[in-house]
Design a protein around this motif. Structure first.
Motif, PDB file in Angstrom:
ATOM      1  N   ALA A 197     -77.264  20.661  18.278  1.00  0.00           N
ATOM      2  CA  ALA A 197     -77.392  21.109  19.758  1.00  0.00           C
ATOM      3  C   ALA A 197     -76.863  22.627  20.212  1.00  0.00           C
ATOM      4  N   PRO A 198     -77.721  22.933  20.917  1.00  0.00           N
ATOM      5  CA  PRO A 198     -77.336  24.370  21.519  1.00  0.00           C
ATOM      6  C   PRO A 198     -76.044  24.685  22.122  1.00  0.00           C
ATOM      7  N   GLU A 199     -75.511  25.715  21.982  1.00  0.00           N
ATOM      8  CA  GLU A 199     -74.294  26.038  22.593  1.00  0.00           C
ATOM      9  C   GLU A 199     -74.106  25.798  24.182  1.00  0.00           C
ATOM     10  N   GLY A 200     -73.320  25.072  24.699  1.00  0.00           N
ATOM     11  CA  GLY A 200     -73.358  24.708  26.161  1.00  0.00           C
ATOM     12  C   GLY A 200     -74.103  23.495  26.472  1.00  0.00           C
ATOM     13  N   VAL A 201     -74.735  22.810  25.615  1.00  0.00           N
ATOM     14  CA  VAL A 201     -75.765  21.809  26.026  1.00  0.00           C
ATOM     15  C   VAL A 201     -74.854  20.613  25.864  1.00  0.00           C
ATOM     16  N   ASP A 202     -74.994  19.658  26.735  1.00  0.00           N
ATOM     17  CA  ASP A 202     -74.519  18.352  26.723  1.00  0.00           C
ATOM     18  C   ASP A 202     -74.937  17.397  25.836  1.00  0.00           C
ATOM     19  N   ALA A 203     -74.913  17.382  24.545  1.00  0.00           N
ATOM     20  CA  ALA A 203     -75.587  16.725  23.689  1.00  0.00           C
ATOM     21  C   ALA A 203     -75.766  15.170  23.816  1.00  0.00           C
TER      22      ALA A 203
ATOM     23  N   GLU B 235     -83.662  22.225  28.469  1.00  0.00           N
ATOM     24  CA  GLU B 235     -84.932  21.866  28.277  1.00  0.00           C
ATOM     25  C   GLU B 235     -85.469  22.031  26.956  1.00  0.00           C
ATOM     26  N   ALA B 236     -85.081  22.861  26.026  1.00  0.00           N
ATOM     27  CA  ALA B 236     -85.347  23.216  24.698  1.00  0.00           C
ATOM     28  C   ALA B 236     -84.642  22.109  23.913  1.00  0.00           C
ATOM     29  N   ALA B 237     -83.586  21.720  24.242  1.00  0.00           N
ATOM     30  CA  ALA B 237     -82.875  20.693  23.372  1.00  0.00           C
ATOM     31  C   ALA B 237     -83.709  19.113  23.621  1.00  0.00           C
ATOM     32  N   LEU B 238     -84.019  18.994  24.762  1.00  0.00           N
ATOM     33  CA  LEU B 238     -84.729  17.791  25.151  1.00  0.00           C
ATOM     34  C   LEU B 238     -85.959  17.571  24.415  1.00  0.00           C
ATOM     35  N   GLY B 239     -86.804  18.992  24.522  1.00  0.00           N
ATOM     36  CA  GLY B 239     -88.118  19.159  24.044  1.00  0.00           C
ATOM     37  C   GLY B 239     -88.160  18.778  22.519  1.00  0.00           C
ATOM     38  N   TRP B 240     -86.950  19.454  21.728  1.00  0.00           N
ATOM     39  CA  TRP B 240     -86.928  19.128  20.532  1.00  0.00           C
ATOM     40  C   TRP B 240     -86.795  17.417  20.012  1.00  0.00           C
ATOM     41  N   LEU B 241     -85.774  16.788  20.954  1.00  0.00           N
ATOM     42  CA  LEU B 241     -85.788  15.349  20.683  1.00  0.00           C
ATOM     43  C   LEU B 241     -86.887  14.528  20.933  1.00  0.00           C
ATOM     44  N   LEU B 242     -87.471  14.984  21.984  1.00  0.00           N
ATOM     45  CA  LEU B 242     -88.816  14.106  22.408  1.00  0.00           C
ATOM     46  C   LEU B 242     -89.679  14.353  21.352  1.00  0.00           C
ATOM     47  N   GLY B 243     -89.612  15.583  20.700  1.00  0.00           N
ATOM     48  CA  GLY B 243     -90.820  15.853  19.446  1.00  0.00           C
ATOM     49  C   GLY B 243     -90.317  14.831  18.302  1.00  0.00           C
ATOM     50  N   GLN B 244     -89.217  14.269  18.214  1.00  0.00           N
ATOM     51  CA  GLN B 244     -89.065  13.376  17.183  1.00  0.00           C
ATOM     52  C   GLN B 244     -89.623  12.132  17.369  1.00  0.00           C
ATOM     53  N   TYR B 245     -90.266  11.782  18.495  1.00  0.00           N
ATOM     54  CA  TYR B 245     -90.675  10.541  18.759  1.00  0.00           C
ATOM     55  C   TYR B 245     -91.846  10.125  17.881  1.00  0.00           C
ATOM     56  N   ARG B 246     -91.841   8.832  17.463  1.00  0.00           N
ATOM     57  CA  ARG B 246     -93.050   8.465  16.336  1.00  0.00           C
ATOM     58  C   ARG B 246     -93.191   6.728  16.693  1.00  0.00           C
ATOM     59  N   PHE B 247     -94.424   6.217  16.807  1.00  0.00           N
ATOM     60  CA  PHE B 247     -94.312   4.772  17.026  1.00  0.00           C
ATOM     61  C   PHE B 247     -94.825   4.290  15.759  1.00  0.00           C
ATOM     62  N   THR B 248     -93.832   3.686  15.050  1.00  0.00           N
ATOM     63  CA  THR B 248     -94.171   3.244  13.684  1.00  0.00           C
ATOM     64  C   THR B 248     -93.887   1.569  13.551  1.00  0.00           C
ATOM     65  N   ARG B 249     -94.318   1.021  14.509  1.00  0.00           N
ATOM     66  CA  ARG B 249     -93.853  -0.389  14.441  1.00  0.00           C
ATOM     67  C   ARG B 249     -94.906  -1.055  13.381  1.00  0.00           C
ATOM     68  N   TYR B 250     -96.120  -0.572  13.459  1.00  0.00           N
ATOM     69  CA  TYR B 250     -97.269  -1.362  12.684  1.00  0.00           C
ATOM     70  C   TYR B 250     -97.609  -0.225  11.542  1.00  0.00           C
ATOM     71  N   LYS B 251     -97.098   0.780  11.161  1.00  0.00           N
ATOM     72  CA  LYS B 251     -97.598   1.639  10.342  1.00  0.00           C
ATOM     73  C   LYS B 251     -96.365   2.622   9.802  1.00  0.00           C
TER      74      LYS B 251
END
Length: 455
Positions: free
Chosen positions: A125-131, A98-114
């Motif tokens: 990726a944390p140990e044991g996580v299927d990256a 959940e932590a790893a996914l939360g980090w990746l979802l926090g990367q999202y930016r919509f930049t098509r127009y700006k």
């Protein structure tokens, strides 16, 4: 920019997640106490090394009983400086996936127009996580968000088709598209009726993946913009109607997740998107019209702004003819669902207790909340008008999400089990891992629950 983890590096700086009240890690020294660090949710305490350089960080988790979704997204989205980071410890009750996914979802930016996306902090990726799996899930969510966030001028039925073709090419799916008057030739009259007034022709987009195994039909509402038709919406109510194709966007994101994670193996997946724009012109369908559906049921149109269930009905009737083991509809369908449960918790409907229980458990486990609502049979008379088989907009205004679900259920007959999700598809304010704007709802829960739903 696709979501991704940083490669493992000896230079990655450590992050220590800390629950409120827990002892601080060895080596933190007296600096956290001196700086007032209290492990509040999302609180960051940067740790200096002996030479004054940055040596790591503490990350507050708050109280375990009140932990929120995608906690580590706070760190990605707020105070951590650029650079490569790693989790130095996994405290009790902290889910690395959940932590790893939360980090990746926090990367999202919509930049098509700006502008361009900033190069922020990166996580090993944390140990044991299927990256690869976590990246695949995040990529499906990014696709959904991009599609919803794009304005209707650049995300009409033709662009939804293009997105579906791109995905089909990537995952090896077969695609078929029926457009404009051909909808009538293929007995899809309600999709045609709703979309015929628009400048861009309505269409049914169908993707198929897999040749063996249980058949899962996924139907996503693809109303690319909803003026309300001749029952014209007020201007304020049109402001977010670019998101009325959120069901289609979520369905495409779900299909990407299923394919990229390998969960599609051993299944026959069939994705149907009725893609239309509900517009106003001289040939727009009218209040009081009676439409004949693919299934043969007649529908009295008492409000042209209740168009989503019309286009879904034809697509669902087509899918039901192949008697799928499981049918799932995803739609930004009713304001009543938002009044009942707010923007964060979509209701879902299912007559099969085992299937519903599996979905409920998975939704809570993966932080993709859903809430079961009833197919309340005593309300069936509300969707049965005097001059037709069905009413698309019962009067009275009560139980609007339930009556819409009951309407759709009439067109799912033939499916082994049917699940309907009445999603919002929009994050009204920024939250960890979910910036303001388009958001997928239900896809991760379905991905997690699907094996048990089909058992």
């Amino acid at each position: 920019m696709p979501p991704h983890f940083a490669p493992a590096s000896d230079d990655a700086l450590p992050i220590w997640p800390v629950w409120k009240g827990d002892a601080l890690p060895d080596g933190a020294g007296t600096w956290p106490e001196a700086s007032g660090f209290a492990a509040k949710p999302g609180e960051i305490c940067l740790l200096p090394g002996a030479d004054g350089a940055l040596a790591g960080a503490l990350f507050g988790l708050g109280e375990p009983a009140r932990a929120g979704r995608e906690r580590l997204a706070f760190a990605r989205a707020t105070a951590l400086p650029r650079g490569c980071w790693r989790l130095a410890a996994i405290p009790a009750g902290f889910d690395p996936d959940e932590a790893a996914l939360g980090w990746l979802l926090g990367q999202y930016r919509f930049t098509r127009y700006k502008g361009q996306p900033e190069d922020g902090p990166r996580l090993v990726a944390p140990e044991g996580v299927d990256a690869a799996r976590i990246e695949a899930i995040a990529a499906g969510e990014f696709l959904t968000r991009d599609l919803i966030n794009t304005p209707a001028a650049d995300m009409g039925p033709d662009q939804i088709e293009n997105a579906a073709r791109d995905l089909a090419g990537e995952i090896g799916a077969r695609i078929r598209v029926i457009t404009g008057p051909a909808l009538l030739e293929h007995n899809l009259p309600m999709i045609h009726a709703v979309g015929r007034a628009a400048a861009t022709a309505p269409r049914l987009i169908e993707l198929s993946l897999g040749d063996d195994g249980p058949l899962v039909a996924i139907i996503g509402k693809g109303v690319c913009f909803d003026t309300g038709g001749l029952n014209l919406k007020p201007g304020a109510s049109m402001a977010l109607m670019k998101k009325d194709m959120g069901g289609a966007a979520t369905a495409l994101g779900l299909l990407m997740m299923l394919a990229r994670t390998g969960a599609a193996r051993g299944l026959r997946l069939r994705l149907l998107i009725p893609a239309v724009e509900n517009s106003v012109s001289g040939n727009a369908f009218r209040p009081g019209d009676v439409l004949t559906s693919r299934k043969g049921l007649t529908v009295e149109v008492n409000n042209t702004d209740a168009e989503g269930r019309l286009v879904l009905a034809d697509a669902m009737a087509l899918a039901a003819e192949d008697r799928p083991d499981l049918m799932i509809s995803l739609a930004t369908l009713t304001g009543a669902a938002r009044v009942a449960l707010g923007p964060d918790i979509p209701p879902f409907y299912c007559d099969d207790d085992r299937t519903a229980d599996a979905l409920s458990r998975a939704a809570m486990a993966v932080g993709d909340p859903l809430w079961r609502m009833p197919f309340w049979t005593p309300y069936e008379p509300q969707i049965e008008p005097q001059i037709a088989d069905l009413d698309n907009a019962p009067s009275g205004g009560m139980a609007g999400s339930i009556t819409a679900a009951l309407f759709l259920r009439r067109f799912a007959e033939g499916a082994g089990r049917y699940v309907h999700l009445d999603i919002y598809g929009w994050q009204p304010g920024p939250a960890p891992g979910r910036p303001k704007g388009g958001v997928g709802q239900g896809a991760r829960a379905i991905l997690a629950a699907l094996p048990e739903m089909l058992a």
